[in-house]
Structure formats: C-alpha cells, structure tokens
Design a protein around this motif. Structure first.
Motif, PDB file in Angstrom:
ATOM      1  N   LEU A 151       0.853  -1.181   0.000  1.00 38.17           N
ATOM      2  CA  LEU A 151       0.000   0.000   0.000  1.00 38.17           C
ATOM      3  C   LEU A 151       0.892   1.236   0.000  1.00 38.17           C
ATOM      4  N   THR A 152       0.721   2.066  -1.027  1.00 36.81           N
ATOM      5  CA  THR A 152       1.509   3.285  -1.189  1.00 36.81           C
ATOM      6  C   THR A 152       0.668   4.494  -0.820  1.00 36.81           C
ATOM      7  N   LEU A 153       1.220   5.365   0.019  1.00 39.07           N
ATOM      8  CA  LEU A 153       0.569   6.617   0.386  1.00 39.07           C
ATOM      9  C   LEU A 153       1.504   7.754  -0.010  1.00 39.07           C
ATOM     10  N   ALA A 154       1.115   8.530  -1.023  1.00 37.04           N
ATOM     11  CA  ALA A 154       1.928   9.656  -1.482  1.00 37.04           C
ATOM     12  C   ALA A 154       1.288  10.954  -1.016  1.00 37.04           C
ATOM     13  N   LEU A 155       2.110  11.868  -0.495  1.00 42.65           N
ATOM     14  CA  LEU A 155       1.627  13.137   0.032  1.00 42.65           C
ATOM     15  C   LEU A 155       2.114  14.278  -0.856  1.00 42.65           C
ATOM     16  N   SER A 156       1.205  15.173  -1.220  1.00 40.85           N
ATOM     17  CA  SER A 156       1.585  16.372  -1.955  1.00 40.85           C
ATOM     18  C   SER A 156       2.468  17.242  -1.056  1.00 40.85           C
ATOM     19  N   PRO A 157       3.149  18.237  -1.618  1.00 43.34           N
ATOM     20  CA  PRO A 157       4.094  19.030  -0.808  1.00 43.34           C
ATOM     21  C   PRO A 157       3.483  19.635   0.451  1.00 43.34           C
ATOM     22  N   ASP A 158       2.209  20.028   0.413  1.00 38.68           N
ATOM     23  CA  ASP A 158       1.547  20.606   1.583  1.00 38.68           C
ATOM     24  C   ASP A 158       0.060  20.284   1.528  1.00 38.68           C
ATOM     25  N   SER A 159      -0.607  20.441   2.668  1.00 39.54           N
ATOM     26  CA  SER A 159      -2.029  20.108   2.743  1.00 39.54           C
ATOM     27  C   SER A 159      -2.871  20.926   1.778  1.00 39.54           C
ATOM     28  N   TYR A 160      -2.472  22.172   1.552  1.00 43.42           N
ATOM     29  CA  TYR A 160      -3.279  23.044   0.698  1.00 43.42           C
ATOM     30  C   TYR A 160      -2.985  22.840  -0.785  1.00 43.42           C
ATOM     31  N   ARG A 161      -2.026  21.977  -1.113  1.00 45.43           N
ATOM     32  CA  ARG A 161      -1.660  21.732  -2.509  1.00 45.43           C
ATOM     33  C   ARG A 161      -2.112  20.351  -2.927  1.00 45.43           C
ATOM     34  N   GLY A 162      -3.032  20.297  -3.877  1.00 40.81           N
ATOM     35  CA  GLY A 162      -3.473  19.013  -4.407  1.00 40.81           C
ATOM     36  C   GLY A 162      -2.657  18.623  -5.620  1.00 40.81           C
ATOM     37  N   PHE A 163      -2.526  17.324  -5.860  1.00 41.38           N
ATOM     38  CA  PHE A 163      -1.759  16.857  -7.013  1.00 41.38           C
ATOM     39  C   PHE A 163      -2.361  17.354  -8.326  1.00 41.38           C
ATOM     40  N   SER A 164      -3.677  17.546  -8.371  1.00 40.52           N
ATOM     41  CA  SER A 164      -4.331  17.924  -9.628  1.00 40.52           C
ATOM     42  C   SER A 164      -3.985  19.333 -10.072  1.00 40.52           C
ATOM     43  N   GLY A 165      -3.541  20.209  -9.145  1.00 43.36           N
ATOM     44  CA  GLY A 165      -3.287  21.589  -9.505  1.00 43.36           C
ATOM     45  C   GLY A 165      -1.828  21.924  -9.726  1.00 43.36           C
ATOM     46  N   GLU A 166      -0.956  20.918  -9.713  1.00 48.01           N
ATOM     47  CA  GLU A 166       0.473  21.194  -9.776  1.00 48.01           C
ATOM     48  C   GLU A 166       0.937  21.638 -11.159  1.00 48.01           C
TER      49      GLU A 166
END
Length: 443
Positions: A273-288
C-alpha cells in the motif's frame, strides 16, 4: 475553469454476498469506452489473505473520504486496474493532496483474469461494514466486473444509483506519477520503529513542515532540516495509515528529488500500500501543472491506440524494449512516453522503479481538456501574443502580451524565467506558467 463533476452511470452495482459462509465481493465497473463496456468481468477468484486485504481496502477508503484542504470531504469511488496477474486499487483524498494505491500481487489472489482493463470501484457504507466484519479464517471471493444490481450482506440489501467522479481525479492521475518517478528511497523502518514513529505523531493539525530524521536506530519528526532528512508537509495526513500498524512489518519512505513530495509504502510481501503526500495540505496533485511541459507536442491518437493494443493493464512499460521490438526511433519513443505519462496512461511503481501501463476508462480528449494553463498558452499563440527579442542556441528572450502589460520570458537551457505573478509566486515548482509554455510551443 468549472469544477463540475463527471456523472457516471454504472451498468450494475457492486455487491458483497454471503453464500454458504463464503464472502463474494464483486466490484461493478464503468467506462466511457464502448469496447471496454463489452467486457462483463475482468477477474474472478479468491483473496489469499482476506483480513489484510480488507484492512488495506478500508485504509484506501479512509483516504478517499478524507480532506485536508478547502474542499469538504465527500464520498468518491476508487479506481481499480486488473491485469498481468495483479490488481491495483487507486484513490485520492477529496482535496486531492493524498494519493493511495493498493497493489494486490500474484500471491495475494487466486483466480482467473478473463480480461485486462480499468474500472471505477463502488465503495459504500454496506460494503465498508462488510469489510469491517471480515475475519481471518473466512474465505472471500473477489470479482471485478459484474451484472449484479445490488449490494447485499446477511444484514440487508442496498440498491445504488449513479455516482460522480471529479475531473480533478483524472488530473491527479496524470500528475502524481511524475512525482513518484522522481523519488528515491530514503529510509526503511521495521515493525518496532514504525510503532515508535507513529506514537510520536503530534496531536491535531500541524502547521508548517516537519522532517523525518534518523538518530541511531530511532526515527523521529523534527522542525529542523538536517542532511538526509525527509520533508513531510501536512504531517497529520500520515494518520491515514494507523489502521495498518498492527499488520505492518516494513515501511519504506521515499522522497522526490526536489524535496517537495514524499511517499510511504507499507510492504506486506504479497501486497503493498503506497501513500503519497503532496508538498503541503493546501496543494493538491491535480493543480500542480507539472505535466504541462510533456503535453506541448501532440501525440497522434493512432500511437495511443497502438500502445493500447500492445500492452495490458498493469504491464510494465519498457520504452527501450518497445523501441527495439517495433523499430521505433528512441527520440520518438521518449516523446510518446512523456505524452502517455502526461495523460495518465502510465503509472509508476516505486518497488520496480518502472512505469506500468494503465487503461483509463476515459477518452483521451477529456484528459487533454482539463488543463486550462495549456489552453491559455494556445490562445496566446493564436492571437500572436509572442514576439521573440533574442533567439539563439544559448538564450531565448521573448515578449508575451498580457492584460495591459508585456511579460518577459527568458530561457537559458533548462532554466526559465518570467515576469508574471505566477512565476514570482511559484517559480517552476508547480509547472510552467502559460507565457513560458507559449514560448516553448513556438520553439
């Protein structure tokens, strides 16, 4: 850009049936692609470790139902890919800042793959309640694809209606794998170290960033950055893994080379099971926007269709081997790889350090339409808003017309600069601005 969800109507509902003491879990699927809809079932067979599988699926569901940003939590359906002797479940948190994937490997399942493909999985309260009730000694049968129209357990029956899938999930799939492909393993924790680390997690929301560090044989979180430390933004998101702590023997920690994103992989041998975290809570992967540079060259639809006929879901993607076997120029294959990656048709496996093929149940046109920055760059070109001031092998300088202002773009090799607010605020950490994209298109 509008954030309206994509309404999906399942041909049937997922079901969990109990017959003669055997739990039968059947996952309904949906797709926009007519040829995939003809497939009634991708996989049918038993799960070799029902308890651990159910705990991992519950963790995945916990991710899907969570939110750590301004987007309120809402029920969303994970995605499942079946093929090449394994099954992958994928999902994002509602804020799109957490990505989770469960890989059921060959030893985790015992059954038959009738076809290869990707579907949307319907998780709901009756299903989750049934998974919560799974015991270690019972048998569970897993089927991906079904004609069933209900979800049933010994406690009752539920009939589902259509659900919705947010477009930002599709964008997230195109973005998160670029972060994963740029990650290196930093730490490996054993069972005792895992328990000690999670016991040290601060209570409540943690503001700012903390760093995972190793001191002798112990791991801890510190506000001070040291050499080889792993930056973890939005530390509270790690609590999503707490339900797996009693079963975890090994936890691998990865970090992207830029020090932005990180991933934690709970390795159980027969499943991961892989859990990947975006750089910060307010940054979603979809908006990068980190995929935009790979989408500057249009890939003929025939190329995508050709790859789709060659590869099965979850099959490892080896561009060098494909180039040799099919007499394709290496540079052409590099372009194809980048483009397939940018539209979500390639995922990334940290364990094998290699891309794998994913058959998304969406038309390519839909994925390409979800990038407003790219479309805005194309508008700049259509209005002749880009004028070159200098253009040679060492440096390119251009003026790009904005709203009542002229922006200056300077490109020196792989170094880019722009005078717009986006570049001032984000540099290139969240993808290129529309002005740099427009200049690169002209080049």
């Amino acid at each position: 850009m509008a954030t309206t969800d994509l309404d999906l109507a399942y041909a049937s509902n997922s079901s969990l049936l109990q017959q003669n003491g055997i739990q039968q879990l059947v996952l309904a699927h949906q797709t926009e692609l007519a040829e995939v809809n003809q497939v009634p079932c991708f996989f049918w067979g038993s799960v070799t470790d029902p308890l651990l599988t159910s705990k991992c699926l519950l963790t995945l569901s916990k991710v899907v139902r969570s939110s750590f940003g301004p987007v309120p939590p809402s029920l969303r359906d994970p995605i499942v890919s079946a093929g090449t002797d394994q099954i992958r479940f994928e999902g994002f948190s509602s804020c799109n800042g957490v990505y989770a994937r469960l890989d059921l490997l060959e030893d985790a399942i015992d059954g038959e793959f009738l076809a290869s493909g990707t579907t949307n999985v319907d998780f709901n309260e009756p299903m989750l309640n049934a998974l919560n009730a799974v015991r270690k000694t019972e048998k569970m049968v897993l089927g991906v694809g079904s004609k069933e129209v209900s979800i049933s357990t010994d406690k009752g029956k539920v009939v589902e209606k259509k659900v919705s899938l947010p477009p930002r999930w599709i964008k997230g799939l195109t973005s998160v794998q670029l972060y994963l492909a740029d990650m290196d393993q930093k730490f490996q924790l054993n069972k005792m170290q895992i328990v000690q680390l999670f016991q040290s997690l601060p209570k409540g929301n943690v503001k700012g960033e903390l760093y995972l560090t190793q001191r002798a044989n112990r791991f801890a979180f510190s506000p001070i950055h040291t050499k080889d430390a792993v930056r973890v933004g939005g530390l509270q998101r790690l609590r999503l893994l707490e339900g797996l702590l009693p079963y975890s023997e090994k936890l691998l920690v990865y970090q992207e080379q830029g020090g932005e994103s990180c991933a934690f992989v709970a390795d159980f041998g027969k499943m991961r099971l892989t859990l990947a975290l975006s750089p910060d809570s307010y940054r979603g992967f979809s908006g990068e926007g980190n995929v935009l540079e790979n989408m500057l060259q249009d890939v003929p639809l025939e190329w995508v269709q050709g790859v789709n006929t060659l590869l099965k879901s979850n099959e490892m993607f080896d561009p060098t081997l494909l180039s040799i076997e099919h007499d394709v120029d290496f540079r052409t294959m590099d372009t194809l790889t980048a483009s397939l990656s940018a539209i979500g048709l390639l995922g990334y496996d940290l364990h094998h350090r290699q891309h794998y093929y994913r058959r998304l149940p969406f038309k390519t046109e839909r994925i390409l339409s979800l990038n407003p920055r790219l479309k805005n760059a194309q508008k700049l070109l259509s209005s002749d808003a880009v004028q070159f001031v200098k253009r040679d092998a060492d440096q390119v300088e251009a003026r790009v017309a904005g709203t009542g202002v002229q922006h200056t773009v300077i490109m020196q090799g792989e170094r880019y600069r722009c005078t717009c607010d986006w570049f001032t605020n984000h540099q290139v950490k969240r993808g290129l601005c529309k002005h740099i994209l427009a200049v690169k298109m002209l080049l």
